[in-house]
Design a protein around this motif. Structure first.
Motif, PDB file in Angstrom:
ATOM      1  N   PHE A 198      -4.584  -7.846  -4.558  1.00 31.08           N
ATOM      2  CA  PHE A 198      -5.004  -8.825  -3.559  1.00 31.08           C
ATOM      3  C   PHE A 198      -6.488  -9.168  -3.674  1.00 31.08           C
ATOM      4  O   PHE A 198      -7.006  -9.946  -2.868  1.00 31.08           O
ATOM      5  N   GLU A 199      -7.160  -8.561  -4.634  1.00 33.01           N
ATOM      6  CA  GLU A 199      -8.570  -8.834  -4.932  1.00 33.01           C
ATOM      7  C   GLU A 199      -9.462  -8.594  -3.720  1.00 33.01           C
ATOM      8  O   GLU A 199     -10.252  -9.452  -3.316  1.00 33.01           O
ATOM      9  N   VAL A 200      -9.309  -7.403  -3.130  1.00 31.25           N
ATOM     10  CA  VAL A 200     -10.178  -6.981  -2.035  1.00 31.25           C
ATOM     11  C   VAL A 200     -10.749  -5.607  -2.369  1.00 31.25           C
ATOM     12  O   VAL A 200     -10.158  -4.849  -3.144  1.00 31.25           O
ATOM     13  N   SER A 201     -11.887  -5.301  -1.772  1.00 35.87           N
ATOM     14  CA  SER A 201     -12.491  -3.981  -1.929  1.00 35.87           C
ATOM     15  C   SER A 201     -12.273  -3.170  -0.658  1.00 35.87           C
ATOM     16  O   SER A 201     -12.649  -3.602   0.433  1.00 35.87           O
ATOM     17  N   LEU A 202     -11.686  -1.999  -0.814  1.00 36.66           N
ATOM     18  CA  LEU A 202     -11.484  -1.135   0.345  1.00 36.66           C
ATOM     19  C   LEU A 202     -12.784  -0.480   0.798  1.00 36.66           C
ATOM     20  O   LEU A 202     -12.837   0.120   1.873  1.00 36.66           O
ATOM     21  N   ASP A 203     -13.824  -0.616   0.004  1.00 40.92           N
ATOM     22  CA  ASP A 203     -15.133  -0.075   0.383  1.00 40.92           C
ATOM     23  C   ASP A 203     -15.912  -1.035   1.279  1.00 40.92           C
ATOM     24  O   ASP A 203     -16.921  -0.641   1.865  1.00 40.92           O
ATOM     25  N   GLN A 204     -15.469  -2.276   1.387  1.00 43.71           N
ATOM     26  CA  GLN A 204     -16.184  -3.253   2.219  1.00 43.71           C
ATOM     27  C   GLN A 204     -16.050  -2.878   3.685  1.00 43.71           C
ATOM     28  O   GLN A 204     -14.952  -2.728   4.207  1.00 43.71           O
ATOM     29  N   ARG A 221      -7.000  -6.845   3.645  1.00 39.63           N
ATOM     30  CA  ARG A 221      -7.730  -5.582   3.486  1.00 39.63           C
ATOM     31  C   ARG A 221      -7.411  -4.636   4.645  1.00 39.63           C
ATOM     32  O   ARG A 221      -7.149  -3.444   4.451  1.00 39.63           O
ATOM     33  N   GLN A 222      -7.432  -5.168   5.858  1.00 43.07           N
ATOM     34  CA  GLN A 222      -7.115  -4.365   7.021  1.00 43.07           C
ATOM     35  C   GLN A 222      -5.678  -3.858   6.960  1.00 43.07           C
ATOM     36  O   GLN A 222      -5.380  -2.715   7.326  1.00 43.07           O
ATOM     37  N   ALA A 223      -4.780  -4.680   6.477  1.00 37.60           N
ATOM     38  CA  ALA A 223      -3.377  -4.285   6.371  1.00 37.60           C
ATOM     39  C   ALA A 223      -3.208  -3.121   5.401  1.00 37.60           C
ATOM     40  O   ALA A 223      -2.461  -2.168   5.674  1.00 37.60           O
ATOM     41  N   ILE A 224      -3.886  -3.180   4.284  1.00 37.90           N
ATOM     42  CA  ILE A 224      -3.785  -2.109   3.295  1.00 37.90           C
ATOM     43  C   ILE A 224      -4.310  -0.795   3.863  1.00 37.90           C
ATOM     44  O   ILE A 224      -3.799   0.293   3.546  1.00 37.90           O
ATOM     45  N   ALA A 228       0.817  -1.209   0.000  1.00 41.77           N
ATOM     46  CA  ALA A 228       0.000   0.000   0.000  1.00 41.77           C
ATOM     47  C   ALA A 228       0.857   1.268   0.000  1.00 41.77           C
ATOM     48  O   ALA A 228       0.506   2.275  -0.611  1.00 41.77           O
ATOM     49  N   VAL A 229       1.989   1.205   0.672  1.00 39.20           N
ATOM     50  CA  VAL A 229       2.859   2.386   0.774  1.00 39.20           C
ATOM     51  C   VAL A 229       3.770   2.515  -0.443  1.00 39.20           C
ATOM     52  O   VAL A 229       3.998   3.629  -0.941  1.00 39.20           O
ATOM     53  N   THR A 230       4.306   1.393  -0.927  1.00 45.23           N
ATOM     54  CA  THR A 230       5.365   1.462  -1.936  1.00 45.23           C
ATOM     55  C   THR A 230       5.046   0.789  -3.267  1.00 45.23           C
ATOM     56  O   THR A 230       5.760   1.009  -4.249  1.00 45.23           O
ATOM     57  N   GLY A 231       4.036  -0.076  -3.303  1.00 47.13           N
ATOM     58  CA  GLY A 231       3.799  -0.871  -4.494  1.00 47.13           C
ATOM     59  C   GLY A 231       4.703  -2.081  -4.586  1.00 47.13           C
ATOM     60  O   GLY A 231       4.670  -2.820  -5.574  1.00 47.13           O
ATOM     61  N   MET A 232       5.498  -2.314  -3.540  1.00 51.30           N
ATOM     62  CA  MET A 232       6.426  -3.447  -3.474  1.00 51.30           C
ATOM     63  C   MET A 232       6.243  -4.149  -2.132  1.00 51.30           C
ATOM     64  O   MET A 232       5.605  -3.619  -1.227  1.00 51.30           O
ATOM     65  N   SER A 233       6.840  -5.340  -2.008  1.00 49.06           N
ATOM     66  CA  SER A 233       6.722  -6.101  -0.763  1.00 49.06           C
ATOM     67  C   SER A 233       7.934  -7.000  -0.600  1.00 49.06           C
ATOM     68  O   SER A 233       8.514  -7.451  -1.596  1.00 49.06           O
ATOM     69  N   PRO A 234       8.310  -7.279   0.643  1.00 47.44           N
ATOM     70  CA  PRO A 234       9.250  -8.381   0.844  1.00 47.44           C
ATOM     71  C   PRO A 234       8.599  -9.693   0.405  1.00 47.44           C
ATOM     72  O   PRO A 234       7.380  -9.808   0.354  1.00 47.44           O
ATOM     73  N   ASP A 235       9.418 -10.663   0.086  1.00 51.39           N
ATOM     74  CA  ASP A 235       8.925 -12.015  -0.170  1.00 51.39           C
ATOM     75  C   ASP A 235       8.144 -12.491   1.053  1.00 51.39           C
ATOM     76  O   ASP A 235       8.612 -12.358   2.188  1.00 51.39           O
ATOM     77  N   PRO A 245      -0.161   5.672  -0.924  1.00 51.29           N
ATOM     78  CA  PRO A 245      -0.422   6.079  -2.306  1.00 51.29           C
ATOM     79  C   PRO A 245      -0.708   4.927  -3.265  1.00 51.29           C
ATOM     80  O   PRO A 245      -1.278   5.136  -4.342  1.00 51.29           O
ATOM     81  N   HIS A 246      -0.321   3.708  -2.876  1.00 45.36           N
ATOM     82  CA  HIS A 246      -0.534   2.546  -3.748  1.00 45.36           C
ATOM     83  C   HIS A 246      -1.646   1.636  -3.230  1.00 45.36           C
ATOM     84  O   HIS A 246      -1.724   0.465  -3.628  1.00 45.36           O
ATOM     85  N   ALA A 247      -2.517   2.166  -2.370  1.00 47.07           N
ATOM     86  CA  ALA A 247      -3.552   1.331  -1.750  1.00 47.07           C
ATOM     87  C   ALA A 247      -4.493   0.720  -2.780  1.00 47.07           C
ATOM     88  O   ALA A 247      -4.829  -0.467  -2.694  1.00 47.07           O
ATOM     89  N   GLU A 248      -4.926   1.497  -3.743  1.00 48.88           N
ATOM     90  CA  GLU A 248      -5.862   0.959  -4.737  1.00 48.88           C
ATOM     91  C   GLU A 248      -5.197  -0.111  -5.589  1.00 48.88           C
ATOM     92  O   GLU A 248      -5.817  -1.131  -5.913  1.00 48.88           O
ATOM     93  N   GLN A 249      -3.940   0.120  -5.962  1.00 47.80           N
ATOM     94  CA  GLN A 249      -3.196  -0.889  -6.716  1.00 47.80           C
ATOM     95  C   GLN A 249      -3.063  -2.177  -5.899  1.00 47.80           C
ATOM     96  O   GLN A 249      -3.237  -3.282  -6.416  1.00 47.80           O
ATOM     97  N   ALA A 250      -2.753  -2.019  -4.612  1.00 43.64           N
ATOM     98  CA  ALA A 250      -2.615  -3.188  -3.744  1.00 43.64           C
ATOM     99  C   ALA A 250      -3.947  -3.921  -3.607  1.00 43.64           C
ATOM    100  O   ALA A 250      -4.003  -5.158  -3.687  1.00 43.64           O
ATOM    101  N   ALA A 251      -5.025  -3.175  -3.404  1.00 47.94           N
ATOM    102  CA  ALA A 251      -6.340  -3.798  -3.258  1.00 47.94           C
ATOM    103  C   ALA A 251      -6.714  -4.597  -4.509  1.00 47.94           C
ATOM    104  O   ALA A 251      -7.249  -5.704  -4.412  1.00 47.94           O
TER     105      ALA A 251
END
Length: 219
Positions: free
Chosen positions: A188-194, A169-172, A94-101, A179-185
């Motif tokens: 991960f196939e989650v809706s931030l509106d839920q 979803r909670q993590a995002i 959500a913050v960077t558009g990247m993740s650790p393995d 800034p990358h929350a929507e891309q992350a959602a």
């Protein structure tokens, strides 16, 4: 921008107030839980989360003076395990558009000594992956845990699979600036509106305890 695992660890620790995060070349100590080790034991027919669940059940028994329903500790243990890869992947993506393995061999955690939830995470990898790859790793990691988790009570597929989506979803949503929350959602196939969770922790089954405000029972 290029991110190191060390930088992503700092971002994760800054975003999650209750979590301490470190990088390490191996599992830091005997009190730590290797995700790969836990899964290997579970897939071999063992029950490595028994002590974790038993500690929760004992706490509930003392606090509520009852024999607590087995499903409460079983579900909290399930959610807390899934929280480890979900927080690592969801927050940093959500913050960077990247993740650790976040595959099992790349993660270890230590539980809070009295509250029992994961309070420290060790990132055992120097690999940084794009969000789409992190999402695939999370799905595979979660499936390995859920398909071999036998807590002595039936937990339906909606509960199991819903918990994965609920935790990520909670993590995002956790970082103040994401800034990358929507891309992350989307990855991960989650809706931030839920608003309500898909899975339930069953805490309402304890005496005089109300359901959480996001409980799916409020649908």
């Amino acid at each position: 921008m290029t991110y190191s695992v060390s930088r992503l660890a700092d971002i994760l620790a800054d975003s999650v107030s209750w979590l301490s995060v470190r990088t390490a070349d191996s599992v830091p100590g005997p009190e730590w839980v290797s995700c790969a080790g836990l899964l290997a034991e579970q897939q071999a027919g063992g029950d490595p989360t028994y002590g974790w669940r038993k500690a929760l059940e004992d706490d509930y028994a003392r606090e509520y003076a009852i024999e607590p329903p087995v499903q409460v500790a079983a579900m909290f243990t399930l959610m807390w395990y899934l929280q480890v890869p979900s927080l690592v992947a969801g927050v940093t993506a959500a913050v960077t558009g990247m993740s650790p393995d976040v595959s099992p061999g790349s993660l270890a955690f230590r539980r809070h000594p009295t509250a029992h939830y994961p309070v420290e995470v060790a990132l055992l990898t120097s690999t940084v992956v794009p969000v789409a790859e992190a999402a695939a790793q999370l799905d595979k990691h979660a499936a390995a845990f859920l398909n071999s988790y036998r807590p002595g009570v039936k937990i339906g597929s909606l509960q199991r699979l819903g918990a994965v989506k609920d935790e990520v979803r909670q993590a995002i949503r956790l970082p103040e600036e994401a800034p990358h929350a929507e891309q992350a959602a989307a990855a991960f196939e989650v809706s931030l509106d839920q608003k309500l969770r898909t899975s339930c922790c069953y805490v309402y089954a304890l005496p005089n305890v109300n359901a959480c405000s996001t409980c799916p029972r409020f649908r």
